[in-house]
Design a protein around this motif. Structure first.
Motif: not given
Lengths: 420, 284
Positions: B78-106
């Motif tokens: 169960h915790s393995m599954k949770n780690s992947f669910i949370v990790g993948i969702a957080a990665t997706f959100l962080a990557t999209s928000l972070g990439t757009i922000a980096a475009l502005g910052l650079s």
């Protein structure tokens, strides 16, 4: 489209606006566009991260419980001179507010808050609340004093008056081992309660020690990696990057396996014959364990910046120094080392910032005397539930970290931060 | 340093070998904690130490029982599954928000860059215990504590600085004339982003995403405060395992996590090489 006919010596864009103005507008639009790109993340961080931390820090100065439980009594006490005991009307008002059934929930919280100021207050409150309801008629002053003689002391009332202020720096005073006497004077805590300054100092010392250990260990291997041919260096880099990418908990677990009394290192020492089987060395659940594990975990954060600085130092410098007659030690100390200072600085601040907020490793391998400030914050958050003290300790820690972050920005520049 | 010079005297020779020996010891210090638990995870006995049979390499001293244990245990799965669910969702959100922000910052026109960068990188700087405490109070008050959403949002915030840093670094070597060329050929900004910018900065975006994933996958302090029993992640479960009854199952889990980090490390290395090749820094 109107032709650009005016001939006043001003350069104009196709639509007739002066070129300077058009340029200014375009620059402004570009600025807005660049800013708009960062807004989604900025808004996200502000709402899900900065705001919660700000609200938590607000808890360190906010103390509304007593004024919420006894608004009218506090209002009367505002007029009180603090010389003699307050008059009958104050006692009567307190009795009314204590007997109010709708007020029950607030009473408990007010008791807890008062207890932070003067221990024993919670039980005094509980006792008084239970008994005062039976004393239906005046004079309440005598009734209170009969319940507990502390109600006949000026200091008790001064404490309530003090706690009536919805904002207080008391939690910060406590976090620095100070306290406010009922008279309002700031004094040192009794010696047995003085633990936080010691803990802050211990945290700083451990972090400094770990930083120093990281410099000592990272310097030689960074030098080796920077001077070896690229192929070999990349191969050896795995020794740095694999720990860097390996879970913190995995590494901490592993140090438990290695360091425990029946662990691998003790087994080897016994096998070699350095220590007897009976007097195995206690290397874990104390400061030694915390220190070793933290050094191991933070070492890559020192090696990576140091390596990237050392790689840019031309090899000719050392050769030139040698050819001019310097012996290797002098050439190294006078020519090479000064050029590595930026790397040492960047790595040190990074390691120190990370070390000072460490929680997991001390909690797992620190035992009693290997605990750091983060661990006591967790204790006040989850066990003692003294949230304002936890927030104040966190506020002080955060201020220290932000100061170091500012320093890092001055020295290295956060725009130049690199990973891996 | 690469080779000992032929004119070196005996003292220099001694230094040369002593220095290499010292470095060897430090490398051993770095790697041994990661290596030592791998054989121990195959211990047939429920001990944390090498048994004499293991040292004699007898086959009956080794077993896969602790790995079997993970598969038999619902909590670990169960915790393995949770780690992947949370990790993948957080990665997706962080990557999209972070990439757009980096475009502005650079962009060179970016106003207040240092201040905004400071705010965006703050989740990486603020000690985790303070983050966890703050999020605990706030998310409790808006009913997000002990929910997947709360944990995902928290891990997203912690992961974004890594994306911002890596993508900004990649963009610093990006030729802006390509954007101008695309626009002058009539491409819309969206099209330019997906067809020109993104393919070129993808190594940076992916490695930022990997960092974000690892951050979430390895995060325990915030999970301790925010996750309920239902949301337990692997590190949260390991934490409980280390504190309560320490069994070699932990070592089996740790070995699996080491394997995962080896794979991530290999992925990062491939990305780094690809990125250098794209920027023309090294011959392909």
């Amino acid at each position: 489209m109107a032709a650009v006919t005016e001939n006043d010596g001003v350069m104009r864009a196709a639509d007739g606006t002066p070129l300077k103005q058009a340029l200014a507008r375009a620059t402004r639009m570009n600025k807005i566009r660049a800013f708009l790109l960062t807004t989604p993340l900025l808004a996200f961080i502000l709402v899900t991260f900065i705001l919660p931390i700000g609200l938590m820090l607000f808890r360190s100065v906010s103390a509304p419980e007593v004024v919420e439980a006894f608004p009218k009594t506090i209002a009367i006490l505002k007029e009180w001179d603090g010389e003699d005991l307050p008059g009958e009307e104050t006692y009567a008002m307190l009795a009314t507010e204590m007997s109010d059934r709708d007020n029950r929930f607030n009473l408990g919280k007010a008791g807890t808050r008062l207890n932070y100021i003067e221990s024993g207050f919670r039980s005094l409150m509980n006792l008084t609340v239970r008994r005062i309801k039976r004393a239906e008629e005046p004079p309440y002053k005598d009734a209170f004093i009969k319940i507990d003689e502390r109600w006949g002391q000026v200091d008790t009332w001064k404490t309530i008056q003090l706690a009536g202020d919805p904002y207080t720096i008391r939690a910060y005073l406590n976090a620095l081992d100070l306290t406010q006497a009922p008279s309002g004077e700031i004094v040192a805590q009794p010696e047995i309660k003085q633990i936080y300054v010691t803990l802050f100092l211990r945290t700083i010392w451990v972090s400094l020690g770990v930083t120093a250990a990281c410099i000592l260990l990272a310097y030689p291997i960074s030098y080796l990696l920077a001077t070896l041919p690229a192929g070999t260096a990349n191969l050896l880099m795995i020794f740095v990057l694999l720990p860097f990418w390996t879970s913190l908990l995995v590494r901490t677990t592993s140090w438990i396996v290695l360091l425990q009394t029946n662990g691998v290192i003790n087994d080897i020492l016994v096998w070699i014959g350095i220590v007897g089987d009976e007097d195995r060395i206690q290397m874990i659940y104390n400061m030694t364990g915390t220190f070793i594990a933290m050094t191991h975990i933070l070492l890559p954060f020192m090696v990576l910046p140091l390596y990237s600085v050392m790689k840019t130092i031309p090899k000719d410098h050392m050769r030139a120094a040698r050819s001019l007659g310097a012996n290797p030690a002098i050439a190294f100390a006078r020519i090479y080392m000064p050029q590595t200072v930026p790397g040492v600085g960047a790595g040190s601040i990074l390691v120190f910032i990370l070390a000072i907020g460490y929680y997991i490793t001390p909690a797992l391998v620190g035992g009693q005397d290997g605990q750091l400030i983060s661990n006591i914050i967790e204790y006040h958050m989850k066990k003692s539930l003294n949230w304002s003290l936890a927030a104040a300790l966190g506020g002080i820690l955060l201020a220290g970290v932000l100061a170091l972050y500012w320093l890092y920005n001055r020295i290295v520049g956060i725009n130049n931060m690199k990973l891996g | 340093m690469s080779a000992i010079p032929s004119y070196a005297g005996p003292l220099e020779r001694f230094w040369y070998y002593a220095f290499r020996f010292l470095c060897g010891v430090i490398f051993l210090f770095l790697i041994s904690p990661i290596i030592v638990m791998i054989p121990l995870s195959f211990n047939a006995e429920p001990y944390f130490t090498f048994t004499p049979e293991m040292l004699a390499l007898k086959s009956e001293a080794f077993s896969l029982r602790w790995y079997q244990d993970i598969l038999d245990n619902d909590q670990w799965l169960h915790s393995m599954k949770n780690s992947f669910i949370v990790g993948i969702a957080a990665t997706f959100l962080a990557t999209s928000l972070g990439t757009i922000a980096a475009l502005g910052l650079s962009r060179s026109e970016m106003p207040y860059r240092t201040l905004i960068m400071g705010v965006l990188l703050s989740p990486m700087i603020v000690p985790l215990i303070i983050t966890a405490a703050g999020l605990f109070f706030f998310y409790s008050s808006i009913n997000l504590a002990q929910t997947y959403t709360g944990l995902i949002l928290a891990h997203t915030a912690l992961g974004t600085p890594f994306v911002v840093i890596t993508v900004t670094a990649t963009l610093s070597g990006f030729d802006r004339n390509l954007i101008r060329a695309a626009s002058s050929l009539g491409s819309s900004p969206q099209r330019t982003f997906f067809k020109v910018i993104l393919p070129l900065i993808s190594p940076g975006v992916i490695s930022g995403g990997l960092f974000a994933f690892v951050t979430s996958f390895d995060e325990v302090v915030v999970a301790l405060f925010l996750a309920g029993f239902e949301q337990r992640t692997v590190p949260r479960q390991m934490w409980a395992g280390i504190r309560e009854q320490i069994s070699p199952t932990i070592l089996a889990v740790a070995t699996i996590l080491v394997l995962i980090s080896v794979m991530l490390l290999a992925a990062m290395e491939i990305l780094r090489r690809r990125s250098e090749r794209l920027r023309g820094l090294s011959p392909s």
